[in-house]
Design a protein around this motif. Structure first.
Motif, short mmCIF file in Angstrom:
data_model
loop_
_atom_site.label_atom_id
_atom_site.label_comp_id
_atom_site.label_asym_id
_atom_site.label_seq_id
_atom_site.Cartn_x
_atom_site.Cartn_y
_atom_site.Cartn_z
N GLY A 95 0.78 -1.23 0.00
CA GLY A 95 0.00 0.00 0.00
C GLY A 95 0.81 1.28 0.00
N ARG A 96 2.11 1.20 -0.25
CA ARG A 96 2.95 2.40 -0.26
C ARG A 96 3.36 2.75 -1.68
NH1 ARG A 96 4.82 2.95 5.19
NH2 ARG A 96 5.64 4.98 4.57
N GLU A 97 3.52 4.03 -1.96
CA GLU A 97 4.01 4.48 -3.25
C GLU A 97 5.53 4.36 -3.29
OE1 GLU A 97 2.60 8.23 -4.66
OE2 GLU A 97 0.65 8.02 -3.68
N VAL A 98 6.05 3.75 -4.34
CA VAL A 98 7.48 3.44 -4.43
C VAL A 98 8.15 4.45 -5.35
CG1 VAL A 98 9.21 1.69 -4.96
CG2 VAL A 98 6.94 1.01 -4.13
N TYR A 99 9.27 4.99 -4.87
CA TYR A 99 10.07 5.92 -5.67
C TYR A 99 11.51 5.41 -5.70
CZ TYR A 99 6.19 9.18 -5.56
OH TYR A 99 4.96 9.75 -5.72
N LEU A 100 12.03 5.21 -6.89
CA LEU A 100 13.41 4.76 -7.05
C LEU A 100 14.36 5.89 -6.70
CD1 LEU A 100 13.13 2.86 -10.45
CD2 LEU A 100 13.03 1.90 -8.15
N PRO B 168 17.18 5.11 -14.12
CA PRO B 168 16.62 3.76 -13.96
C PRO B 168 16.16 3.17 -15.29
CG PRO B 168 15.70 5.28 -12.34
CD PRO B 168 16.44 6.12 -13.34
N LYS B 169 16.28 1.84 -15.40
CA LYS B 169 15.82 1.11 -16.58
C LYS B 169 14.69 0.17 -16.16
CE LYS B 169 20.48 1.10 -18.58
NZ LYS B 169 21.61 0.23 -19.05
N VAL B 170 13.63 0.17 -16.92
CA VAL B 170 12.49 -0.67 -16.59
C VAL B 170 12.86 -2.15 -16.63
CG1 VAL B 170 11.63 -0.84 -18.96
CG2 VAL B 170 10.02 -1.00 -17.03
N SER B 171 13.88 -2.49 -17.41
CA SER B 171 14.30 -3.89 -17.52
C SER B 171 14.93 -4.41 -16.24
CB SER B 171 15.28 -4.05 -18.68
OG SER B 171 16.42 -3.23 -18.49
N ASP B 172 15.29 -3.51 -15.32
CA ASP B 172 15.90 -3.94 -14.07
C ASP B 172 14.87 -4.39 -13.04
OD1 ASP B 172 18.40 -3.33 -15.05
OD2 ASP B 172 18.43 -1.30 -14.22
N TYR B 173 13.59 -4.29 -13.38
CA TYR B 173 12.54 -4.58 -12.41
C TYR B 173 11.58 -5.61 -12.98
CZ TYR B 173 14.63 -0.51 -10.34
OH TYR B 173 15.56 0.36 -9.82
N PRO B 174 10.83 -6.29 -12.12
CA PRO B 174 9.90 -7.32 -12.61
C PRO B 174 8.94 -6.77 -13.65
CG PRO B 174 10.11 -7.45 -10.22
CD PRO B 174 10.84 -6.20 -10.65
N ALA B 175 8.40 -7.68 -14.46
CA ALA B 175 7.57 -7.29 -15.60
C ALA B 175 6.31 -6.56 -15.18
CB ALA B 175 7.23 -8.52 -16.44
N ASN B 176 5.84 -6.80 -13.97
CA ASN B 176 4.60 -6.15 -13.54
C ASN B 176 4.82 -4.75 -12.98
OD1 ASN B 176 5.95 -7.30 -11.35
ND2 ASN B 176 4.09 -7.41 -10.12
N VAL C 125 12.54 8.45 -9.33
CA VAL C 125 11.52 8.12 -10.33
C VAL C 125 10.44 7.26 -9.68
CG1 VAL C 125 11.08 6.98 -12.55
CG2 VAL C 125 13.23 8.21 -12.17
N ARG C 126 9.20 7.56 -10.02
CA ARG C 126 8.08 6.75 -9.50
C ARG C 126 8.09 5.37 -10.14
NH1 ARG C 126 2.50 7.20 -8.04
NH2 ARG C 126 2.02 5.12 -7.21
N LEU C 127 7.92 4.34 -9.33
CA LEU C 127 7.82 2.96 -9.80
C LEU C 127 6.39 2.50 -9.55
CD1 LEU C 127 9.47 0.55 -10.98
CD2 LEU C 127 9.80 -0.20 -8.61
N THR C 128 5.70 2.12 -10.61
CA THR C 128 4.28 1.80 -10.49
C THR C 128 4.00 0.37 -10.95
OG1 THR C 128 3.78 2.61 -12.73
CG2 THR C 128 3.68 4.20 -10.91
#
Length: 601
Positions: free
Chosen positions: A544-549, A555-563, A596-599
């Motif tokens: 339930g928390r907003e995540v900020y890198l 940051p590269k989106v490929s460094d994080y899970p597909a969802n 950067v916001r991670l959603t």
């Protein structure tokens, strides 16, 4: 986090007062607990065992409240208040009696030169203790544990920093949680400083009890406060001073075991040394082997006491009790929650674990690689860390003919064994001896050879050479803290100079929503000064928390899970102070910072 929230409340006199009162309260609480179980110990071991027990009791109370998810700031402050009240009761009703029994005449005064050495070194170290915490290891993980307990109102499993995930070695940070809740997270630094002074007090009291008046012995003990190590590591919210005092006192207790066994009996002797040994192990997991060996030696000495008879069962119970009462609850909780009694350490050996098997080994390999080279820098750090008198004492204790043969044998075995562990598994730094060198140095002072006893030009010159350059280094290093310690420097300027990303944190506090969490995976930031909770593994983000890198690169989106998807960049600074140094001659490291916001779509 707590250090960010408490910036405006910082006051060096208040930090000093809270630290001193907490220290006195813990000693009094320990005296009360020792009195309740009728464990009468002679000085100086009574006072040291008392303060160690008081810290452990407070830590255990915090652990229980945190494991029950009841560690609100109010509850933590109540626990701290109860420890002070218990401490006052201990000082009133259980104050140790002055030992006036038969022993050699006590010299009326400690040699003046030794008082000057200890006093100057202690004063310089205090300057570093009362200023806002700024050592990166403490800001990254030692202080982060109590800050998280306060923020989470309980104990949660975090995968990183991996050092803090080994919860059984975090007894001292748990003890510090109430001071974080009070809004003074720097006060444990002063408690650490007081614990370091107890090392010198231990040696001096024993020297006086033996009727030794020669200045060389007192100067050797005073030198324990001299050098970069006590100036840097014994004035923080980390466990260093706590562990060093515990192991050193346990070793000295073994040295004078014959007298202690007569003074307090085998059961109390075994309990005291076992308490000190566990306290050393709960300060640094790498000390478990040597701490266990010390506890076993104490049990053996107590076991073979003439006429003990059926008391051997009590000796075994007394030896096991501190490890079970103070250590087992957190070890059991960690095993239930993670599948491993020591979190990432030993992960996978007991079945499925929350931590990846080999995660701690990978971390240890990385730490060794970064702290074993270049060899010249490693040697310089170790040389600057301690006065040569410390090594004269530590080595002299195991080779000098005046030291009892039995002490030389087991002392050498402990020293060589811990050195082998360092060579095999740890960074090449003498701090991983965990106070063993201090205990042996005090032992050497007690059995100082006659040829070193006389105070003449040669010995005075040797003491000066072994102390003055290192104390001069302390003076040069700590002068940068003097203005802040005396209230002559602007707080913001101090924070900006010694806290990486400080200006960025202040700006992010205005930009980020209240429920934000910062995720830092490619930096080692001072997390306790972050304006929002900071985690270092995506799996540690609370629901339930907003995540900020919080990233040093784009940051590269490929460094994080597909969802997961990258949202907008809310903050960027191409000239962020990524790393700052207390070595005033070292320039800060400047680089990029991207938030950067991670959603999750």
């Amino acid at each position: 986090m707590t250090s960010f929230l408490s910036q405006n409340a910082y006051s060096a006199p208040v930090v000093l007062l809270l630290g001193l009162s907490t220290f006195a309260g813990c000693m009094g609480l320990g005296l009360l607990l020792l009195g309740l179980v009728r464990t009468n110990l002679p000085a100086p071991f009574c006072q040291i065992a008392a303060v160690v027990l008081g810290i452990q009791a407070t830590s255990l109370a915090v652990q229980v409240a945190a494991m029950a998810q009841l560690a609100t700031p109010t509850v933590l402050i109540v626990l701290w208040s109860v420890s002070l009240v218990g401490g006052a009761a201990g000082w009133i009703f259980c104050r140790p009696a002055r030992d006036t029994g038969s022993r050699p005449a006590i010299p009326p005064t400690i040699p003046r030169v030794a008082i000057v050495i200890a006093g100057v070194a202690a004063g310089l170290n205090l300057l570093a203790a009362v200023v806002p915490s700024n050592k990166i290891d403490e800001l990254y993980y030692h202080m982060l544990l109590p800050a998280r307990v306060v923020a989470d109102h309980g104990l949660a499993v975090y995968r990183a920093p991996i050092e803090a995930a080994v919860l059984p070695q975090m007894a001292y940070p748990f003890f510090a949680a109430p001071l974080h809740a009070l809004g003074y997270p720097d006060a444990p630094n002063v408690v650490s400083w007081m614990l370091s002074l107890m090392l010198v007090w231990l040696g001096w009291v024993l020297l006086r009890q033996r009727g030794i008046a020669k200045p060389v012995a007192y100067c050797l003990v005073a030198a324990l406060l001299v050098g970069a190590y006590p100036m840097v590591f014994h004035v923080t919210g980390g466990s260093h001073a706590f562990g060093d005092l515990s192991l050193a006192t346990a070793v000295v207790a073994l040295v004078v075991a014959d007298q202690l066994l007569i003074a307090c009996g085998p059961t109390r002797f075994a309990f005291m040394v076992s308490l000190l040994a566990w306290s050393a192990a709960s300060a640094k997991v790498s000390l478990l082997p040597v701490a266990g060996a010390v506890a076993l030696l104490a049990a053996f000495f107590a076991w073979r006491t003439p006429g003990i008879g059926g008391g051997r069962v009590r000796v075994i119970a007394a030896s096991v009790a501190p490890w079970l009462i103070l250590g087992a609850p957190l070890v059991a909780w960690t095993y239930v929650r993670t599948g491993s009694p020591f979190g990432p350490l030993l992960a996978g050996l007991f079945g499925e674990s929350l931590f990846r098997p080999g995660a701690f080994a990978d971390f240890a390999d990385s730490a060794r690689a970064s702290n074993r080279s270049p060899l010249g820098a490693v040697l310089f750090d170790n040389l600057a860390a301690y006065s040569p008198l410390v090594w004269l004492g530590a080595i002299g204790a195991v080779i000098s003919g005046t030291t009892p043969m039995a002490v030389r044998r087991w002392g050498a075995a402990l020293l060589i064994g811990q050195c082998l562990i360092i060579a095999w598994l740890l960074p090449y730094h003498a701090r991983f001896l965990g106070g063993l060198q201090y205990g042996l140095a005090i032992c050497f002072a007690l059995y100082l050879p006659a040829r070193l006893m006389s105070w003449n030009r040669a010995t005075a010159f040797a003491v000066a050479i072994g102390v003055a350059p290192w104390m001069l280094g302390q003076a040069v290093y700590t002068q940068q803290f003097a203005a802040m310690a005396f209230g002559l420097e602007d707080r913001s300027a101090f924070y900006r100079r010694y806290i990486a990303f400080f200006d960025d944190f202040a700006k992010l506090d205005r930009l980020l929503p209240a429920n934000a969490v910062l995720l830092a995976t490619d930096t080692r930031p001072p997390a306790v000064y972050a304006p929002r909770p900071m985690v270092f593994d995506l799996a540690d983000v609370p629901a339930g928390r907003e995540v900020y890198l919080f990233s040093a690169g784009v940051p590269k989106v490929s460094d994080y899970p597909a969802n997961y998807a990258l949202g907008p960049e809310v903050y960027a600074n191409p000239n962020a102070r990524q790393a700052v140094f207390r070595r005033f001659w070292a320039a800060p490291e400047i680089g990029e910072l991207h938030v950067v916001r991670l959603t999750q779509p």
